[in-house]
Scaffold this active site. Structure first.
Site, PDB file in Angstrom:
ATOM      1  N   TYR A   5       0.818  -1.213   0.000  1.00  0.00           N
ATOM      2  CA  TYR A   5       0.000   0.000   0.000  1.00  0.00           C
ATOM      3  C   TYR A   5       0.857   1.270   0.000  1.00  0.00           C
ATOM      4  O   TYR A   5       0.367   2.356  -0.300  1.00  0.00           O
ATOM      5  CB  TYR A   5      -0.945   0.040   1.208  1.00  0.00           C
ATOM      6  CG  TYR A   5      -2.033  -1.020   1.207  1.00  0.00           C
ATOM      7  CD1 TYR A   5      -2.308  -1.785   0.087  1.00  0.00           C
ATOM      8  CD2 TYR A   5      -2.797  -1.253   2.346  1.00  0.00           C
ATOM      9  CE1 TYR A   5      -3.292  -2.759   0.093  1.00  0.00           C
ATOM     10  CE2 TYR A   5      -3.801  -2.221   2.361  1.00  0.00           C
ATOM     11  CZ  TYR A   5      -4.038  -2.968   1.228  1.00  0.00           C
ATOM     12  OH  TYR A   5      -5.020  -3.925   1.243  1.00  0.00           O
ATOM     13  N   LYS A  18       3.894 -15.221   1.769  1.00  0.00           N
ATOM     14  CA  LYS A  18       3.812 -15.915   0.486  1.00  0.00           C
ATOM     15  C   LYS A  18       5.265 -16.143   0.061  1.00  0.00           C
ATOM     16  O   LYS A  18       5.719 -15.712  -1.006  1.00  0.00           O
ATOM     17  CB  LYS A  18       3.020 -15.052  -0.523  1.00  0.00           C
ATOM     18  CG  LYS A  18       2.610 -15.780  -1.773  1.00  0.00           C
ATOM     19  CD  LYS A  18       1.552 -16.843  -1.589  1.00  0.00           C
ATOM     20  CE  LYS A  18       1.274 -17.559  -2.895  1.00  0.00           C
ATOM     21  NZ  LYS A  18       0.422 -18.734  -2.754  1.00  0.00           N
ATOM     22  N   ASP A  56      -2.606 -17.975   1.008  1.00  0.00           N
ATOM     23  CA  ASP A  56      -3.773 -18.641   0.398  1.00  0.00           C
ATOM     24  C   ASP A  56      -4.288 -19.756   1.304  1.00  0.00           C
ATOM     25  O   ASP A  56      -5.489 -19.892   1.553  1.00  0.00           O
ATOM     26  CB  ASP A  56      -3.455 -19.149  -1.022  1.00  0.00           C
ATOM     27  CG  ASP A  56      -2.109 -19.847  -1.143  1.00  0.00           C
ATOM     28  OD1 ASP A  56      -1.330 -19.879  -0.161  1.00  0.00           O
ATOM     29  OD2 ASP A  56      -1.816 -20.387  -2.237  1.00  0.00           O
ATOM     30  N   ASP A  98      -5.186  -6.971   5.850  1.00  0.00           N
ATOM     31  CA  ASP A  98      -6.415  -6.269   5.473  1.00  0.00           C
ATOM     32  C   ASP A  98      -7.459  -7.300   5.011  1.00  0.00           C
ATOM     33  O   ASP A  98      -8.611  -7.306   5.464  1.00  0.00           O
ATOM     34  CB  ASP A  98      -6.059  -5.285   4.338  1.00  0.00           C
ATOM     35  CG  ASP A  98      -7.181  -4.330   3.996  1.00  0.00           C
ATOM     36  OD1 ASP A  98      -8.214  -4.337   4.687  1.00  0.00           O
ATOM     37  OD2 ASP A  98      -7.025  -3.572   3.018  1.00  0.00           O
ATOM     38  N   ASP A 118     -10.946  -9.030   7.195  1.00  0.00           N
ATOM     39  CA  ASP A 118     -12.343  -8.953   6.726  1.00  0.00           C
ATOM     40  C   ASP A 118     -12.961 -10.353   6.712  1.00  0.00           C
ATOM     41  O   ASP A 118     -14.125 -10.534   7.089  1.00  0.00           O
ATOM     42  CB  ASP A 118     -12.422  -8.352   5.311  1.00  0.00           C
ATOM     43  CG  ASP A 118     -12.660  -6.843   5.316  1.00  0.00           C
ATOM     44  OD1 ASP A 118     -12.194  -6.174   6.259  1.00  0.00           O
ATOM     45  OD2 ASP A 118     -13.319  -6.337   4.392  1.00  0.00           O
TER      46      ASP A 118
HETATM   47  C1  LIG Z   1      -7.148   2.163   3.034  1.00  0.00           C
HETATM   48  C2  LIG Z   1      -7.504   0.724   3.213  1.00  0.00           C
HETATM   49  C3  LIG Z   1      -6.280  -0.093   3.343  1.00  0.00           C
HETATM   50  C4  LIG Z   1      -8.449   0.632   4.344  1.00  0.00           C
HETATM   51  C5  LIG Z   1      -8.803  -0.752   4.762  1.00  0.00           C
HETATM   52  O1  LIG Z   1      -9.429  -1.509   4.062  1.00  0.00           O
HETATM   53  C6  LIG Z   1      -8.403  -1.178   6.082  1.00  0.00           C
HETATM   54  O2  LIG Z   1      -7.558  -0.574   6.716  1.00  0.00           O
HETATM   55  O3  LIG Z   1      -8.940  -2.212   6.523  1.00  0.00           O
HETATM   56 MG   LIG Z   2      -9.908  -3.339   5.041  1.00  0.00          MG
END
Ligand SMILES: CC(C)CC(=O)C(=O)O
Ligand SMILES: [Mg+2]
Ligand SMILES: NC(=O)C1=CN([C@@H]2O[C@H](COP(=O)(O)OP(=O)(O)OC[C@H]3O[C@@H](n4cnc5c(N)ncnc54)[C@H](O)[C@@H]3O)[C@@H](O)[C@H]2O)C=CC1
Length: 362
Positions: free
Chosen positions: A141, A192, A224, A248, A252
């Site tokens: 990022y 990875k 993975d 990240d 999720d």
């Molecule tokens: C700017 C992104 C990396 C934001 C995001 O998805 C997060 O930090 O979870």
């Molecule tokens: Mg995120």
């Protein structure tokens, strides 16, 4: 001593969920003697619309001067593509980098009352308690070079670069080993390393740092497989440590094991334990303005703030117990409700948490 908290509501559902956190902080200050003062500033799309920058210097200065920052979420379709609100030199990534918040702690804990809301069978997730330690100010990022360039042929080429120095890997691994020492003493480093040299180095450094923590059982997993294992048998994990992007994505996925992304808080810490606290979800434009967003991830982020930056664990416990109480009472926002059952909105959920805090003290 009175602690300073900077409140950054941001965009989309950000202001809605942060409003509940502000009510909570006001209650802790007025009724329970928490010594805080708060200030509010603009960030993200809201700031861009106001003054042409998603991270005004004044906001960064206030954040640096605060003991802790509470953020809602930033971004949305209005500011896409390559979102202004999230750019590395500005916006959310600029804020994280500007404060040096390299360690992002994302606990994925299943409240037993939400076992039915998990995407996995109750027996597979019962007692789930994982700590994902995500590197937050490096990796792909932030890596250079980046951008989209036009080749001599006229074709365009997009570039992003995965880059980590040994010291960046070492400091995040230390945070993860320390977390493992406080928990189940098991750490899984996710990389990875079979195809990315950068994460081959990551693995090597993780092993080296691990020599200082002989009590912690260190394992390694390719990302993975880690994604697959998270949705197959998540309880095998205690602490996971990984890169910015892998963390990240994996967090999720882990969120859904707890019922909803609306349940996962986070703490982003720098070397001085100054922190920014935010739910792991985004600005959810699809439900913004409807008053239906789940505020619990944000309220639990306040609990993390009280524990990590404000040295007030007793208040953190009040919040966590109150969240458990409202779930016991059967209150559910839409994201954690069983189909066909009654739901409450953002404000009603926030009010119920306050009520539970006051009731516990009565
Ligand atoms: C700017 C992104 C990396 C934001 C995001 O998805 C997060 O930090 O979870
Ligand atoms: Mg995120
Ligand atoms: N930390 C931040 O500020 C982040 C910002 N973003 C930004 O947010 C915007 C939307 O991104 P998406 O990819 O859609 O991710 P998102 O996390 O905002 O939403 C994904 C899905 O989860 C739901 N959801 C999220 N939070 C919820 C909550 N509290 N209660 C109930 N449901 C909830 C949304 O309605 C949506 O269906 C984009 O502009 C993105 O760049 C995304 C992630 C983190």
């Amino acid at each position: 001593m009175t602690k300073k908290i900077l409140i950054l509501p941001g965009d989309g559902i950000g202001p809605e969920i942060v409003a509940e956190a502000v009510k909570l902080l006001d209650c802790l200050r007025a009724d329970f003697g928490l010594e805080i003062e708060t200030e509010t500033a603009l960030v993200g799309g809201a700031a861009y619309d106001d003054c042409g920058s998603p991270l005004p210097e004044s906001t960064l200065d206030l954040a640096k001067a605060a003991d802790a920052v509470l953020l809602g979420a930033v971004g949305g379709p209005k500011w896409e593509p390559l979102e202004i609100a999230l750019r590395p030199e500005k916006g959310l990534l600029g804020l994280r980098a500007g404060l040096g918040l390299f360690a992002n702690l994302r606990p994925a804990i299943l409240y037993p009352q939400l076992a039915e809301a998990s995407t996995l069978k109750p027996e597979v997730v019962s007692g789930l308690d994982i700590m994902i330690v995500r590197e937050l100010t490096g990796g792909i990022y932030f890596g250079q070079p980046r951008g989209v360039e036009t080749l001599a042929s006229g074709e365009r080429r997009g570039i992003n670069t995965l880059v980590y120095t040994e010291s960046e890997i070492e400091r995040i691994c230390r945070v993860a080993f320390e977390a493992a020492m406080r928990r189940g003493k098991r750490l899984c480093s996710v990389d990875k390393a079979n195809v990315l040299e950068c994460t081959e180095l990551w693995r090597e450094v993780a092993i080296r740092v691990g020599r200082d923590y002989p009590e912690v059982e260190l394992s390694h997993m390719y990302v993975d497989n880690a994604a697959m294992q998270l949705v197959r048998a998540p309880k095998q994990f205690d602490v996971m440590v990984t890169t910015n992007m892998f963390g990240d994505i994996l967090s999720d996925a882990a969120a859904m094991l707890t019922g909803s992304i609306g349940m996962l808080p986070s703490a982003s810490l720098n070397a001085d334990n100054q922190g920014m606290y935010e739910p792991i979800h985004g600005s959810a434009p699809d439900i913004a303005g409807k008053g239906v967003a789940n505020p619990l991830a944000t309220l639990l982020s306040v609990a993390m703030m009280l524990r990590y930056s404000l040295a007030a664990p007793e208040h953190a416990e009040r919040i966590e117990q109150a969240v458990s109480k409202v779930l016991d009472r059967g209150l559910r926002t839409g994201d954690i409700a069983s189909p066909g059952t009654e739901t409450v909105g953002t404000a009603a959920m926030g009010d119920a948490v306050l009520e539970a805090i006051r009731a516990a003290a009565a």
